[in-house]
Motif scaffolding. Structure first.
Motif, PDB file in Angstrom:
ATOM      1  N   ALA A  85       0.902  -1.339   0.046  1.00  0.00           N
ATOM      2  CA  ALA A  85       0.011  -0.022  -0.005  1.00  0.00           C
ATOM      3  C   ALA A  85       0.996   1.264   0.084  1.00  0.00           C
ATOM      4  O   ALA A  85       0.540   2.329  -0.573  1.00  0.00           O
ATOM      5  CB  ALA A  85      -0.867  -0.075   1.219  1.00  0.00           C
ATOM      6  N   GLU A  86       2.084   1.132   0.416  1.00  0.00           N
ATOM      7  CA  GLU A  86       2.908   2.246   0.503  1.00  0.00           C
ATOM      8  C   GLU A  86       3.583   2.549  -0.570  1.00  0.00           C
ATOM      9  O   GLU A  86       4.816   3.495  -0.795  1.00  0.00           O
ATOM     10  CB  GLU A  86       4.032   2.302   1.812  1.00  0.00           C
ATOM     11  CG  GLU A  86       3.228   2.489   3.154  1.00  0.00           C
ATOM     12  CD  GLU A  86       2.727   3.471   3.497  1.00  0.00           C
ATOM     13  OE1 GLU A  86       3.046   4.600   2.809  1.00  0.00           O
ATOM     14  OE2 GLU A  86       1.829   3.815   4.495  1.00  0.00           O
ATOM     15  N   GLY A  87       3.744   1.463  -1.681  1.00  0.00           N
ATOM     16  CA  GLY A  87       4.510   1.573  -2.947  1.00  0.00           C
ATOM     17  C   GLY A  87       5.252   0.606  -3.270  1.00  0.00           C
ATOM     18  O   GLY A  87       5.928   0.860  -4.328  1.00  0.00           O
ATOM     19  N   ALA A  88       5.721  -0.368  -2.590  1.00  0.00           N
ATOM     20  CA  ALA A  88       6.271  -1.706  -2.924  1.00  0.00           C
ATOM     21  C   ALA A  88       5.566  -2.307  -4.391  1.00  0.00           C
ATOM     22  O   ALA A  88       4.402  -2.274  -4.305  1.00  0.00           O
ATOM     23  CB  ALA A  88       6.434  -2.755  -1.916  1.00  0.00           C
ATOM     24  N   VAL A  89       6.258  -2.684  -5.090  1.00  0.00           N
ATOM     25  CA  VAL A  89       5.751  -3.286  -6.546  1.00  0.00           C
ATOM     26  C   VAL A  89       6.016  -5.070  -6.385  1.00  0.00           C
ATOM     27  O   VAL A  89       5.268  -5.520  -7.360  1.00  0.00           O
ATOM     28  CB  VAL A  89       6.557  -2.632  -7.636  1.00  0.00           C
ATOM     29  CG1 VAL A  89       6.240  -1.271  -7.461  1.00  0.00           C
ATOM     30  CG2 VAL A  89       7.748  -2.842  -7.548  1.00  0.00           C
ATOM     31  N   GLY A  90       6.394  -5.683  -5.164  1.00  0.00           N
ATOM     32  CA  GLY A  90       6.622  -7.045  -5.462  1.00  0.00           C
ATOM     33  C   GLY A  90       6.769  -7.414  -3.849  1.00  0.00           C
ATOM     34  O   GLY A  90       7.282  -6.885  -3.207  1.00  0.00           O
ATOM     35  N   VAL A  91       6.633  -8.809  -3.937  1.00  0.00           N
ATOM     36  CA  VAL A  91       6.654  -9.736  -2.575  1.00  0.00           C
ATOM     37  C   VAL A  91       7.170 -11.066  -2.787  1.00  0.00           C
ATOM     38  O   VAL A  91       6.767 -11.704  -3.996  1.00  0.00           O
ATOM     39  CB  VAL A  91       5.639  -9.517  -1.899  1.00  0.00           C
ATOM     40  CG1 VAL A  91       4.319 -10.204  -2.572  1.00  0.00           C
ATOM     41  CG2 VAL A  91       5.484 -10.072  -0.588  1.00  0.00           C
ATOM     42  N   ILE A  92       8.090 -11.268  -1.998  1.00  0.00           N
ATOM     43  CA  ILE A  92       8.559 -12.667  -1.928  1.00  0.00           C
ATOM     44  C   ILE A  92       8.526 -13.183  -0.627  1.00  0.00           C
ATOM     45  O   ILE A  92       9.160 -12.407   0.189  1.00  0.00           O
ATOM     46  CB  ILE A  92      10.129 -12.805  -2.566  1.00  0.00           C
ATOM     47  CG1 ILE A  92      10.251 -12.311  -3.905  1.00  0.00           C
ATOM     48  CG2 ILE A  92      10.740 -14.162  -2.429  1.00  0.00           C
ATOM     49  CD1 ILE A  92       9.685 -13.159  -5.003  1.00  0.00           C
ATOM     50  N   GLY A  93       7.832 -14.448  -0.354  1.00  0.00           N
ATOM     51  CA  GLY A  93       7.755 -14.749   0.870  1.00  0.00           C
ATOM     52  C   GLY A  93       9.073 -15.575   1.361  1.00  0.00           C
ATOM     53  O   GLY A  93       9.669 -16.162   0.431  1.00  0.00           O
ATOM     54  N   LYS A  94       9.435 -15.566   2.646  1.00  0.00           N
ATOM     55  CA  LYS A  94      10.318 -16.682   3.101  1.00  0.00           C
ATOM     56  C   LYS A  94       9.917 -17.298   4.335  1.00  0.00           C
ATOM     57  O   LYS A  94       9.386 -16.453   5.380  1.00  0.00           O
ATOM     58  CB  LYS A  94      11.617 -15.712   3.503  1.00  0.00           C
ATOM     59  CG  LYS A  94      11.651 -14.590   4.319  1.00  0.00           C
ATOM     60  CD  LYS A  94      12.874 -13.929   4.559  1.00  0.00           C
ATOM     61  CE  LYS A  94      12.639 -12.907   5.291  1.00  0.00           C
ATOM     62  NZ  LYS A  94      13.994 -11.824   5.450  1.00  0.00           N
ATOM     63  N   PRO A  95      10.270 -18.384   4.592  1.00  0.00           N
ATOM     64  CA  PRO A  95       9.722 -19.105   5.681  1.00  0.00           C
ATOM     65  C   PRO A  95      10.904 -19.214   6.929  1.00  0.00           C
ATOM     66  O   PRO A  95      11.838 -18.589   6.794  1.00  0.00           O
ATOM     67  CB  PRO A  95       9.994 -20.719   5.356  1.00  0.00           C
ATOM     68  CG  PRO A  95      10.947 -20.897   4.160  1.00  0.00           C
ATOM     69  CD  PRO A  95      11.009 -19.200   3.649  1.00  0.00           C
ATOM     70  N   GLY A  96      10.398 -19.560   8.170  1.00  0.00           N
ATOM     71  CA  GLY A  96      11.166 -19.419   9.387  1.00  0.00           C
ATOM     72  C   GLY A  96      12.453 -20.336   9.289  1.00  0.00           C
ATOM     73  O   GLY A  96      13.240 -20.449   9.992  1.00  0.00           O
ATOM     74  N   HIS A  97      12.050 -21.561   8.619  1.00  0.00           N
ATOM     75  CA  HIS A  97      12.862 -22.687   8.547  1.00  0.00           C
ATOM     76  C   HIS A  97      13.326 -23.089   7.234  1.00  0.00           C
ATOM     77  O   HIS A  97      12.446 -22.781   6.100  1.00  0.00           O
ATOM     78  CB  HIS A  97      12.339 -23.955   9.427  1.00  0.00           C
ATOM     79  CG  HIS A  97      12.077 -23.541  10.709  1.00  0.00           C
ATOM     80  ND1 HIS A  97      12.929 -23.396  11.687  1.00  0.00           N
ATOM     81  CD2 HIS A  97      10.850 -23.281  11.269  1.00  0.00           C
ATOM     82  CE1 HIS A  97      12.174 -22.978  12.793  1.00  0.00           C
ATOM     83  NE2 HIS A  97      11.085 -23.244  12.743  1.00  0.00           N
ATOM     84  N   GLY A  98      14.358 -23.735   6.928  1.00  0.00           N
ATOM     85  CA  GLY A  98      14.788 -24.160   5.713  1.00  0.00           C
ATOM     86  C   GLY A  98      15.022 -23.118   4.594  1.00  0.00           C
ATOM     87  O   GLY A  98      14.821 -23.245   3.461  1.00  0.00           O
TER      88      GLY A  98
END
Length: 355
Positions: A98-111
């Motif tokens: 909402a503030e202007g980022a244009v993409g997202v990549i998720g990352k897990p807590g493990h591995g």
């Protein structure tokens, strides 16, 4: 072409190391620096400004959201958020978008190392898309045209049946803000909507919840067997395909696992093709901002099945990739700026009802 200059800002040494090594292997990307937090990043950026930032959101001294707001105010720069796959992480990521980022990549807590290697292609695509983004188009500024000027061609009454009208929307980069601009302007009596927004698993539920709080219509992450209804928008879950099915005069969705289609899961092509088969001329298809060609062929099938189809125009797209490909294929009957799409949705419904 010059390589895309990337800076990685993350307090995890593992993330910085793995992402740097992974991106360094790509000939079109140059990692110009890494930083443990935004303050160190700002110091380095004064010497060489990146084309794209890969940014964590939870960091010491200054969090990613505060840094993002500062960037967008002082020197807008494309940002890809690298966020944890948690409920809290999803909420923060939506705030970043909402503030202007244009993409997202998720990352897990493990591995983490293996996960980052497995998502290398997704990250590279996100960086390439971000590098092409026009940040000035994230927030629509133009006034919308009168409803009467936006009427779409309507199928002949003999082609129709008693099934309700529905709308299928596909979008990617820049789509979270674009969808908010559309859905917040729709009244409760609008046609049912099916939406594919390219977004990682676990983030779509938080996205739907946020929109549901902002809109007068109901917005949900789709569940298998959910009914399509007027005043309701169903968003395809991240990591799964969504299809439309018909039972008598009712429409429902199927949510399925399966391989990526057009390099995406969920895929806009999968949704649009199912709408072409199940709804035909009772549907309106809309393809919006995003990189690549997902949805172009599916929208063409919708048009050939008698559906109304439109594309977002270049001037209002953050990335004019998906609409451009659909227009080139002859899949879109009309091209509208983002600010006119809500009225076009209502105009198509009114025209259908009055024919």
């Amino acid at each position: 072409m010059k390589p895309i200059k990337v800076m990685i800002v993350d307090d995890s040494a593992v993330v910085r190391q793995v992402l740097s090594a992974m991106l360094a292997e790509h000939p079109g990307i140059e990692v110009i620096g890494v930083a443990v937090d935004p303050l160190f990043a700002l110091d380095k950026m004064q010497r060489e400004w990146p084309d794209v930032l890969v940014l964590d959101v939870e960091m010491p001294r200054m969090d990613g959201i505060t840094f993002l707001k500062k960037l967008m105010t002082e020197r807008p720069t494309p940002v890809v958020i690298c966020s944890t796959l948690t409920t809290a992480g999803a909420q923060t990521t939506l705030q970043a978008l909402a503030e202007g980022a244009v993409g997202v990549i998720g990352k897990p807590g493990h591995g983490l190392k293996q996960f980052l290697h497995d998502t290398a292609e997704e990250l590279i695509q996100a960086i390439q898309s971000a590098a092409r983004a026009n940040l000035s188009r994230l927030v629509p500024r133009a006034a919308s045209r009168p409803l009467a000027e936006l009427a779409l061609p309507v199928a002949h009454p003999a082609q129709r049946n008693a099934t309700e009208m529905l709308v299928a929307i596909g979008t990617s980069t820049g789509g979270t803000q674009a969808l908010e601009a559309i859905l917040t302007r729709l009244p409760p009596g609008c046609p049912g909507l099916l939406i594919v927004q390219h977004m990682p698993e676990r983030f779509t539920a938080a996205f739907a919840e946020r929109l549901n709080q902002l809109c007068r219509i109901e917005v949900l992450e789709a569940r298998d067997g959910e009914r399509v209804m007027a005043g309701r928008a169903l968003i395809a879950p991240g990591g799964r395909h969504m299809l439309l099915t018909r039972s008598g005069a009712q429409y429902r969705v199927e949510v399925r696992d399966g391989p990526p289609v057009s390099r995406h899961r969920p895929s806009v092509d999968v949704l649009f093709r199912s709408v072409a088969r199940a709804a035909g001329c009772n549907a309106l298809g809309i393809i919006m901002t995003g990189m690549g060609d997902d949805g172009a062929r599916g929208l063409k099938e919708m048009r050939e099945a008698g559906a109304r189809t439109l594309a977002q125009d270049e001037a209002s797209c953050v990335v004019f990739g998906m609409p451009k490909e659909a227009i080139k294929l002859g899949a879109a009957e009309r091209v509208f700026p983002l600010c006119d799409i809500p009225a076009a949705i209502l105009a198509s419904t009114n025209a259908r009802g009055g024919a």
